[in-house]
Design an enzyme around this catalytic site. Structure first.
Site, PDB file in Angstrom:
ATOM      1  N   GLY A   1      97.008  33.823 -22.829  1.00 31.26           N
ATOM      2  CA  GLY A   1      97.884  34.530 -23.748  1.00 31.26           C
ATOM      3  C   GLY A   1      98.937  33.666 -24.392  1.00 31.26           C
TER       4      GLY A   1
ATOM      5  N   GLN B   1      99.166  42.552 -21.756  1.00 38.77           N
ATOM      6  CA  GLN B   1      99.259  43.560 -20.698  1.00 38.77           C
ATOM      7  C   GLN B   1      98.383  44.779 -20.969  1.00 38.77           C
ATOM      8  OE1 GLN B   1     100.761  43.379 -17.743  1.00 38.77           O
ATOM      9  NE2 GLN B   1     101.515  41.319 -18.162  1.00 38.77           N
TER      10      GLN B   1
ATOM     11  N   SER C   1      94.655  37.860 -22.295  1.00 32.88           N
ATOM     12  CA  SER C   1      94.466  36.864 -21.240  1.00 32.88           C
ATOM     13  C   SER C   1      93.590  37.432 -20.131  1.00 32.88           C
ATOM     14  CB  SER C   1      95.833  36.445 -20.676  1.00 32.88           C
ATOM     15  OG  SER C   1      95.709  35.355 -19.797  1.00 32.88           O
ATOM     16  N   GLY C   2      92.613  36.640 -19.676  1.00 35.10           N
ATOM     17  CA  GLY C   2      91.610  37.125 -18.742  1.00 35.10           C
ATOM     18  C   GLY C   2      92.127  37.575 -17.391  1.00 35.10           C
TER      19      GLY C   2
ATOM     20  N   CYS D   1     106.661  34.665 -15.560  1.00 40.31           N
ATOM     21  CA  CYS D   1     106.996  33.441 -16.295  1.00 40.31           C
ATOM     22  C   CYS D   1     108.472  33.104 -16.194  1.00 40.31           C
ATOM     23  CB  CYS D   1     106.603  33.588 -17.764  1.00 40.31           C
ATOM     24  SG  CYS D   1     104.847  33.936 -17.988  1.00 40.31           S
TER      25      CYS D   1
END
Length: 389
Positions: free
Chosen positions: A72, A181, A201-202, A327
């Site tokens: 992402g 998300q 994002s996976g 993050c």
């Protein structure tokens, strides 16, 4: 691990066993470089395109508009920088919100400081929702990009994406959404929602880490974010991460096949926890919109305690939760998202995010609620402010 109750699925999910099984042959048996011309390698190129088709179907997109990335953050950076570079002749104004992920916010700050762009950071209401009329008022003749996340990673609030997309299309402005998300958890249709660029994002829905996607609608002018090869139709150079791409495709297939039932199951458990805590714990609040939120997201603030202490004590009981974005773990400052929706610094620092998956049972939820209330009572018993209230 058997006794662990994992409630940090917004940070990362467990890679599903079926996904791992699907990936394994591409580490050992099918190890060819997809760019080679012989048949052994061509099989891997087909595997990549099979995953591309699965992702495209999930978004109601053309498979030629799906590009595989490292995740992402890369996708967000690529989308924003590419539009800034390629549309600068039309204008240098970008609109986003104050509650975006740092992958968007920091990229916008880079474009401001290093590239001379002007960025408008819009406020949201107390539930985290963007007011469409404020967005419309912020649009200028030189606005080239609107970037608004589909659902917030901390408080779970889902934005009125279709309305934003319609406004952007009407004004001929490129619309990007960070759907990291949301993708795999709620339905997304890039056509009906007028989405031009989308990041995902996976590892947020049962896939592997280190792989993501950027959807870029045909006709949107994006150039390579990196240089050095002709992969991904000359847009994203570098030898493809075939095992991860195959895994991402399988994770998307599983997620979309069971989306409605998983959402219903997690929503019931989510609502049980929210209702039980709000009923039994005083001086607490639910952050984010009560209904317009991701089915697996709970974010609550508790006055007279430190969220970090609560998380440590939950961990000692085998319960994994977080205070917000992974993050920014270790950050001293309170969450920018919670501050943007009007929480005081004290309440923001007393916040906990719990994000579920379909494996969290009602029995798990009851244990979490009991432990949470027990720990909050213990911490408040040591708080002079609470005693003197």
């Amino acid at each position: 691990m058997n006794d662990l109750i994992y409630l940090d699925n917004a940070a990362t999910t467990r890679t599903k066993p079926e996904v791992v099984e699907k990936m394994l042959p591409y580490f050992t048996e099918n190890f060819g470089n997809p760019s080679a011309i012989y048949d052994f390698a061509a099989r891997n190129k087909k595997a990549i395109n099979d995953s591309r088709q699965i992702v495209a179907k999930a978004l109601n997109a053309d498979m030629r508009d799906i590009y595989f990335t490292s995740g992402g953050t890369e996708s967000d950076n690529w989308a924003l920088v590419a539009i800034a570079e390629n549309y600068a002749s039309k204008g240098k104004h970008i609109i986003t919100t104050k509650i975006e992920h740092h992958a968007v916010l920091h990229t916008c700050q880079y474009l401001e400081k290093q590239r001379g762009f002007e960025v408008t950071y819009l406020d949201v209401d107390e539930s985290g929702i963007l007011d469409i009329s404020k967005l419309e008022s912020a649009i200028r003749p030189d606005t080239i990009l609107i970037s608004v996340m589909f659902a917030n990673n901390e408080i779970g609030t889902i934005q009125p994406i279709a309305e934003i997309g319609a406004l952007a299309r009407e004004r001929d402005i490129v619309f990007h959404t960070d759907a990291v998300q949301a993708f795999g958890h709620v339905p997304i249709d890039v056509e009906t929602m007028n989405i031009d660029l989308l990041s995902a994002s996976g590892h947020k829905f049962g896939g592997p880490k280190g792989v993501g996607i950027l959807y870029a609608r045909n006709g949107i002018n994006i150039k390579s974010f990196m240089h050095g090869g002709a992969q991904e139709r000359n847009r994203r150079p570098g030898t493809e991460n075939v095992p991860a791409i195959v895994g991402l495709g399988e994770a998307v297939r599983i997620a979309t096949s069971h989306m409605a039932e998983n959402a219903e199951k997690t929503r019931k458990v989510r609502d049980y926890i929210i209702d039980d805590i709000l009923a039994d714990v005083d001086h607490c609040t639910l952050n984010g919109h009560r209904e317009k939120r991701l089915p697996n997201n709970i974010n609550m603030s508790f006055n007279f305690i430190e969220g970090e202490s609560l998380l440590i004590m939950l961990d000692m009981e085998g319960i994994c939760a977080s205070s917000g974005s992974a993050c920014t773990s270790g950050a001293v400052e309170p969450s920018h998202v919670l501050q943007a929706i009007g929480l005081s610094e004290e309440m923001a620092k007393g916040s906990v995010r719990m994000t579920l998956d379909e494996n969290i049972s009602l029995e798990d939820a009851k244990k979490v609620c009991n432990k949470l209330k027990e720990i909050i009572n213990r911490l408040r018993s040591m708080s002079p402010a609470y005693k003197n209230m």
